[in-house]
Enzyme design. Structure first.
Site, short mmCIF file in Angstrom:
data_model
loop_
_atom_site.label_atom_id
_atom_site.label_comp_id
_atom_site.label_asym_id
_atom_site.label_seq_id
_atom_site.Cartn_x
_atom_site.Cartn_y
_atom_site.Cartn_z
N SER A 160 0.87 -1.17 0.00
CA SER A 160 0.00 0.00 0.00
C SER A 160 0.91 1.22 0.00
CB SER A 160 -0.88 0.01 1.26
OG SER A 160 -1.51 1.27 1.44
N TYR A 173 -1.96 -0.58 10.73
CA TYR A 173 -2.03 -1.00 9.33
C TYR A 173 -0.72 -0.66 8.61
CZ TYR A 173 -3.60 -1.16 4.45
OH TYR A 173 -3.71 -1.43 3.10
#
Length: 269
Positions: A160, A173
């Site tokens: 990501s 995350y």
């Protein structure tokens, strides 16, 4: 007068076939929805045999049947828990025994949970580590043992932009995705000598069913579109070309790299 013998080199590959994945077996974890589904779809349309993975056997079978209709590739469903190392080993061994040796692994399974750092619970932290990081370790380890014996293989981890930058509320995350980035590089160090390429995709902000609430948030969408030089949310199809590069012979000498598919987000302040 004698001349030195010329070095023998293999013939140059046909450029038209560099991206060809026809007939290759690809396992895409978490491929019943979202980005994983789009990546599996792209591989099927490119001619690969795709192993559709999720936790629910019925859903995996339904998705596999739907993807098979896209052709020309084939599909097979395998439901197993990627956070359970014993289940992973059993599933990968079963694929081998059934004639589906994994040549391309896409570690896509992931989750997101937003909360202030000081309010994030122990249980949620452990779950995020399991889903986003440990699962990739377990599946790649099992698959790589067999790729190594065959002398070739492709592993693609899905990261990501939050592997590099972070917003409030997603520290855990980002930590897991940053860990997966370094696992990608470490796997390269250990496996490249066995003919295995390990690389990663770094999606930016993509419109999926998992981000539907954010897409619908007008203020947040304006932020994404203003922060992204391309001026829009990513569409899942935008990831397919990058995946085919990493999954094919086109990336034969590319290893340990992250390709951010983010519309230019990480390039600007």
């Amino acid at each position: 007068m004698t001349t030195a013998p010329q070095e023998s080199r293999p013939p140059a590959p046909d450029p038209a076939r560099l991206f060809d994945v026809t007939g290759r077996v690809a396992l895409v974890t978490g491929s019943t929805r979202g980005i994983g589904h789009a990546l599996a779809s792209g591989l099927v349309r490119a001619g690969a045999t795709v192993v559709v993975n999720g936790r629910d056997p019925q859903v995996a079978e339904q998705v596999a049947a739907g993807l098979a209709a896209l052709g020309p590739g084939r599909t097979v469903a395998r439901a197993f828990d990627v956070t359970d190392p014993a289940a992973v080993e059993q599933a990968v061994a079963g694929l081998e025994a059934d004639g589906y040796p994994v040549e391309i692994l896409v570690n896509n399974t992931g989750m997101q949970q937003r909360a202030p750092f000081t309010e994030f619970s122990d249980a949620d932290w452990a779950r995020m580590l399991d889903v986003n990081l440990s699962s990739a370790f377990y599946v790649a380890r099992s698959v790589a043992r067999r790729m190594r014996d065959r002398g070739h293989g492709k592993i693609v981890n899905v990261l990501s932009v939050q592997s590099e930058v972070v917003r409030p509320g997603i520290a855990p995350y980002s930590a897991t995705k940053g860990g997966l980035k370094m696992l990608t590089k470490g796997m390269c160090a250990d496996l490249a000598g066995s003919g295995i390429q390990v690389n990663a995709l770094g999606p930016g902000y993509f419109a999926t069913e998992l981000t539907a609430a954010l897409v619908a948030d007008a203020e947040f969408s304006r932020w994404v579109e203003g922060r992204t030089p391309a001026g829009r949310w990513g569409q899942v199809e935008d990831l397919v070309g990058a995946l085919l590069f990493f999954a094919s012979d086109a990336s034969a000498f590319v290893n340990g790299q992250v390709l951010h598919v983010d519309g230019g987000m990480l390039s600007v302040l």
